[in-house]
Structure formats: C-alpha cells, structure tokens
Scaffold this motif. Sequence first.
Motif, mmCIF file in Angstrom:
data_model
loop_
_atom_site.group_PDB
_atom_site.id
_atom_site.type_symbol
_atom_site.label_atom_id
_atom_site.label_comp_id
_atom_site.label_asym_id
_atom_site.label_seq_id
_atom_site.Cartn_x
_atom_site.Cartn_y
_atom_site.Cartn_z
ATOM 1 N N ASN A 1 -35.366 -3.935 -17.861
ATOM 2 C CA ASN A 1 -34.279 -2.976 -17.762
ATOM 3 C C ASN A 1 -34.865 -1.578 -17.907
ATOM 4 O O ASN A 1 -35.369 -1.230 -18.964
ATOM 5 C CB ASN A 1 -33.274 -3.291 -18.866
ATOM 6 C CG ASN A 1 -32.156 -2.261 -18.926
ATOM 7 O OD1 ASN A 1 -32.135 -1.299 -18.158
ATOM 8 N ND2 ASN A 1 -31.239 -2.471 -19.856
ATOM 9 N N GLU B 1 -33.889 0.385 -20.939
ATOM 10 C CA GLU B 1 -34.009 -0.316 -22.221
ATOM 11 C C GLU B 1 -34.173 0.625 -23.418
ATOM 12 O O GLU B 1 -33.440 0.543 -24.396
ATOM 13 C CB GLU B 1 -35.191 -1.277 -22.150
ATOM 14 C CG GLU B 1 -35.364 -2.082 -23.419
ATOM 15 C CD GLU B 1 -36.559 -3.025 -23.314
ATOM 16 O OE1 GLU B 1 -36.738 -3.643 -22.243
ATOM 17 O OE2 GLU B 1 -37.293 -3.121 -24.305
ATOM 18 N N LYS C 1 -31.164 2.684 -24.028
ATOM 19 C CA LYS C 1 -30.076 1.884 -24.575
ATOM 20 C C LYS C 1 -30.215 1.715 -26.085
ATOM 21 O O LYS C 1 -29.241 1.863 -26.825
ATOM 22 C CB LYS C 1 -30.052 0.512 -23.906
ATOM 23 C CG LYS C 1 -28.913 -0.359 -24.374
ATOM 24 C CD LYS C 1 -28.716 -1.521 -23.429
ATOM 25 C CE LYS C 1 -27.442 -2.279 -23.798
ATOM 26 N NZ LYS C 1 -26.959 -3.095 -22.702
ATOM 27 N N SER C 2 -31.430 1.434 -26.519
ATOM 28 C CA SER C 2 -31.559 1.224 -27.959
ATOM 29 C C SER C 2 -31.359 2.541 -28.716
ATOM 30 O O SER C 2 -30.800 2.548 -29.808
ATOM 31 C CB SER C 2 -32.872 0.506 -28.290
ATOM 32 O OG SER C 2 -33.869 1.409 -28.607
ATOM 33 N N LEU D 1 -27.579 3.105 -28.831
ATOM 34 C CA LEU D 1 -26.962 2.221 -29.820
ATOM 35 C C LEU D 1 -27.211 2.717 -31.238
ATOM 36 O O LEU D 1 -26.333 2.647 -32.085
ATOM 37 C CB LEU D 1 -27.506 0.802 -29.674
ATOM 38 C CG LEU D 1 -26.837 -0.027 -28.586
ATOM 39 C CD1 LEU D 1 -27.623 -1.298 -28.337
ATOM 40 C CD2 LEU D 1 -25.408 -0.356 -28.961
ATOM 41 N N SER D 2 -28.417 3.237 -31.480
ATOM 42 C CA SER D 2 -28.639 3.709 -32.855
ATOM 43 C C SER D 2 -27.842 4.971 -33.131
ATOM 44 O O SER D 2 -27.426 5.198 -34.264
ATOM 45 C CB SER D 2 -30.124 3.866 -33.216
ATOM 46 O OG SER D 2 -30.894 4.209 -32.133
ATOM 47 N N ASP E 1 -24.870 5.525 -31.940
ATOM 48 C CA ASP E 1 -23.521 5.022 -32.193
ATOM 49 C C ASP E 1 -23.403 4.605 -33.650
ATOM 50 O O ASP E 1 -22.374 4.726 -34.292
ATOM 51 C CB ASP E 1 -23.260 3.830 -31.266
ATOM 52 C CG ASP E 1 -21.843 3.298 -31.452
ATOM 53 O OD1 ASP E 1 -20.948 4.104 -31.778
ATOM 54 O OD2 ASP E 1 -21.641 2.090 -31.275
ATOM 55 N N TRP E 2 -24.519 4.156 -34.174
ATOM 56 C CA TRP E 2 -24.502 3.607 -35.517
ATOM 57 C C TRP E 2 -24.686 4.690 -36.571
ATOM 58 O O TRP E 2 -24.016 4.735 -37.580
ATOM 59 C CB TRP E 2 -25.578 2.523 -35.588
ATOM 60 C CG TRP E 2 -25.866 2.058 -36.943
ATOM 61 C CD1 TRP E 2 -25.019 1.372 -37.755
ATOM 62 C CD2 TRP E 2 -27.056 2.278 -37.671
ATOM 63 N NE1 TRP E 2 -25.623 1.151 -38.952
ATOM 64 C CE2 TRP E 2 -26.865 1.679 -38.923
ATOM 65 C CE3 TRP E 2 -28.271 2.897 -37.376
ATOM 66 C CZ2 TRP E 2 -27.849 1.703 -39.889
ATOM 67 C CZ3 TRP E 2 -29.235 2.913 -38.334
ATOM 68 C CH2 TRP E 2 -29.022 2.320 -39.576
#
Lengths: 207, 201
Positions: free
Chosen positions: A40, A43, A46-47, A50-51, A53-54
């Motif tokens: 991907n 990739e 994306k990670s 996501l972090s 978002d967290w």
Amino acid sequence: MDRSDKERLVSDIENQLDDFFGEDENVSRDHDADGAPAPNPLEQLKSVVLSIDWEITDECLVELEQSVDTLMDTYKDDRYTHTMLRMLNALGKYIKKRKAQAHPDAIKRVMSVFKNLEQIVSTAGMSEKRKKSIVAAEIRRFKELKERVDSKRRGRAAAAGDTTAGQRATELANEIGKAVSAATASLKKELKALRQRIKAIEKKLNI
Amino acid sequence: MAVINIKKKEVQIKIVYVGPGRGGKTTNLEYIFSKIRHRIQSDLVSIKTHGDRTLFFDFLPFALGEIKGYKIKTQLYTVPGQVKYNATRKLVLKGADGVVFVADSMEVMREKNVNSLKNLEENLAFHNIDLYSFPVVMQYNKRDLAAGGIPLLDIQTLESDLNSRLKAPSFPASAIKGDNVIRTVKKAISTTILAVQQELQ
Ligand SMILES: Nc1nc2c(ncn2[C@@H]2O[C@H](COP(=O)(O)OP(=O)(O)OP(=O)(O)O)[C@@H](O)[C@H]2O)c(=O)[nH]1
Ligand SMILES: [Mg+2]
C-alpha cells in the motif's frame, strides 16, 4: 467444591452464556496469517493519520508533513491525488501551528481527506469523473472550514480591540480556575484524613 | 466484591473493560449491546466528550439468567483510557469482580499497553486487589488493521509484553468487526463467576 462440582458449575455457566449470547459467533481470523497484503503506497501515511486520530503530538505532525511531502513527489503528475495531498499538507501545517487552539473540525477533515485519498489510490479503474467529484466535495468542505477559521480569527481581533471586557473575562477565568484547584486540593486532603480515620476505626472494630 | 443476595437468590457481578485510550473498550461494549439489545431491557449508557472519547465510563447492565438457581446480574463498565482520567478509572474499578484488558495491537501502542497494564495494577492495589490473583481476560484488539498494511505487534510479542506473568486467557480480536468480542465477554463472565464462587467457599 470438589472437582465434579466445579466441572458441573463450569458447564452450567457455559450453557447459560451460550443461551444468552448465542453460539454462532465470528471466530477470529488472524490476518497475519493471510499472507502478505498488497503493498500500500499510503501505508506510512495511514499509520501517521491513525496516530493523529488517537493523539495529536508534534512528533506525528512532523511525520505527517514528511510523508505527505514524499507522496506529493510520487503523485506530482496525478492532479486529483496531488490536490488531496496538498489539502492534507495545509491541514497538518495549520494544526501544528495552532495546536490545541486548532478548530476541532480540522482533525475531522484530515481523517476524511485521507479516507477519500485512500479510496482514489486503491480503487483500480476509478473513473476520472468519480475522482473529480470526490475531490470537489473535499475542497468544498476544506473551504468551509477555512471560512470558519477566518471568521473566528476576525472575531478574536475585534475582541482584542475591546481590551477591558476581554481582559476582565480572562482574569476572572484565571481567578476561578485558581480557586477551584485550591478547593479541590484541600478537599483531597480532607478526604485523605477522613479515610485514615475510617481505617483506624475499622482496625479498632476489627472489621 | 460481588453483591450477593441470598434471600433473593441473586448475584451481581461487575466486569470492567480497561486498557489504553482509543484501544477499543467502548467499541467492545457497543458490539455486545448490538448483539443482545433485543433480549435485554437495559440500555448502554455512555458519557462521552465531543471527540467520542469516554469521559467517565460506559455502562451496560443485563440479567444473564439463572445459574444453579441464582439469578446472575452482570454489569459491564469501561473506564476512560486517557492517562489524565486516572481518578475516574480508580472510581470505576471500585467493587470490580473481574477485568478485560483491551490491548491495542498497533505497533505504535506497544508502550501505552504496558503502561496501561501497570496503571491497572496500581489502581487495583489501591482497592487492595492483587492483579495477579484477580480474574482477567486479555484481548488483543484491532487485528483487522493488518489487512490495511498497518504495522501490528504480533501475538507473541503481546503475550510476552502483557501476559507472561499474568497468564490470563487471551484472544486476538477486532471489536469493530465483532471478531472474538463475544468470546471475550463470555470468558470474562465465566472466569469471574468461578472466582466469586470460590471466594464464597
Ligand atoms: N480498525 C479497528 N478500529 C477499531 C477497533 N476497535 C476500535 N476501533 C476504533 O478505535 C477508535 C477508538 O475506539 P473506542 O472504542 O472509542 O476506544 P476506547 O478504548 O473506548 O477509548 P477511550 O474511551 O478514549 O479510552 C474508534 O475510532 C474505533 O472505531 C478494531 O478492532 N479495529
Ligand atoms: Mg471509551
């Protein structure tokens, strides 16, 4: 409880749980075992997304900038993808600058732009028309956010003109904050003392 | 401690979902609720901030039915995972009979998982409970992310980080898809009931 009692209890519990929740449940599929997923290109991004978002840290915002930079280079000839990346770039810079004061919708925009970017990149044979409409929708929402941010900024500038009222409000807020934390601290102290007294009494009563 | 009413032949157990912020505790309860809502009278109560983070706790009570002539009432709670809400976490853990530790499988969460488990140990100790002799079920959540190319900790690493001393029953899971969510809660309930029963002996 002897062994057979225990076994009976365990099977009673299990039957009751099966009755209640039903037995037909998804079993786990560990995707690790599914062989390597298709590579991907997004990739790393994306990670990072996501972090963010967290938890929003400077570190991940810098990472966001870097991975977007790299991808902008990769996709420089792909106008739709490139536009999405430019939006991500602008959002990331804005959040990094404003930190906690950033408009809460900015993070939502990051998530949404990324999700659609991923769709564009990963859907083989998506028509140009479809891409265009996805990107146009994101641009519209991006502009809406920008307007909200700008008007907030104008509001702040106006308020700054009215120093006395603004200052008084800030002072008051600070004051209240201090009073509340002082009160909480002393309350905590009291509670602690009370707890110790209760413990002592319990000890005496032997309970 | 479980609330036991001998007269009414009723046992009430409290199971708390714990683990790092954003790990999927609330999602577990939401999935469970979606599966049993047609057969329970109660509702899932959630108190959230605007960002969907749990502010105080989620709460899902339900009557499980009878076991050995005792009506079993179960209460599932989640705590807020964010580090700053420790006072609330302590409060929610009060009176817990068992816990489910929801670990986040993402590689970037490795340290947060470990810290969160340590925090659980401290908070239980505050209530005079020893984590290592308490009913615990481990869940390694978000396994579905592997398919999207997100780097995940492998199960072995998670086991050795979190479960080498505890040796709790453990499940890989995806709360968002519902994989192993019910298995986790079933295991938690049965382990907890057994421990409560043993304590009564
Ligand atoms: N991909 C994936 N995402 C998940 C999974 N479980 C939860 N999530 C997502 O992770 C985010 C956080 O989930 P929550 O259930 O709110 O996490 P939490 O542990 O309750 O978080 P706090 O209340 O802040 O402690 C949400 O966006 C969920 O949709 C999962 O199994 N897979
Ligand atoms: Mg939550």
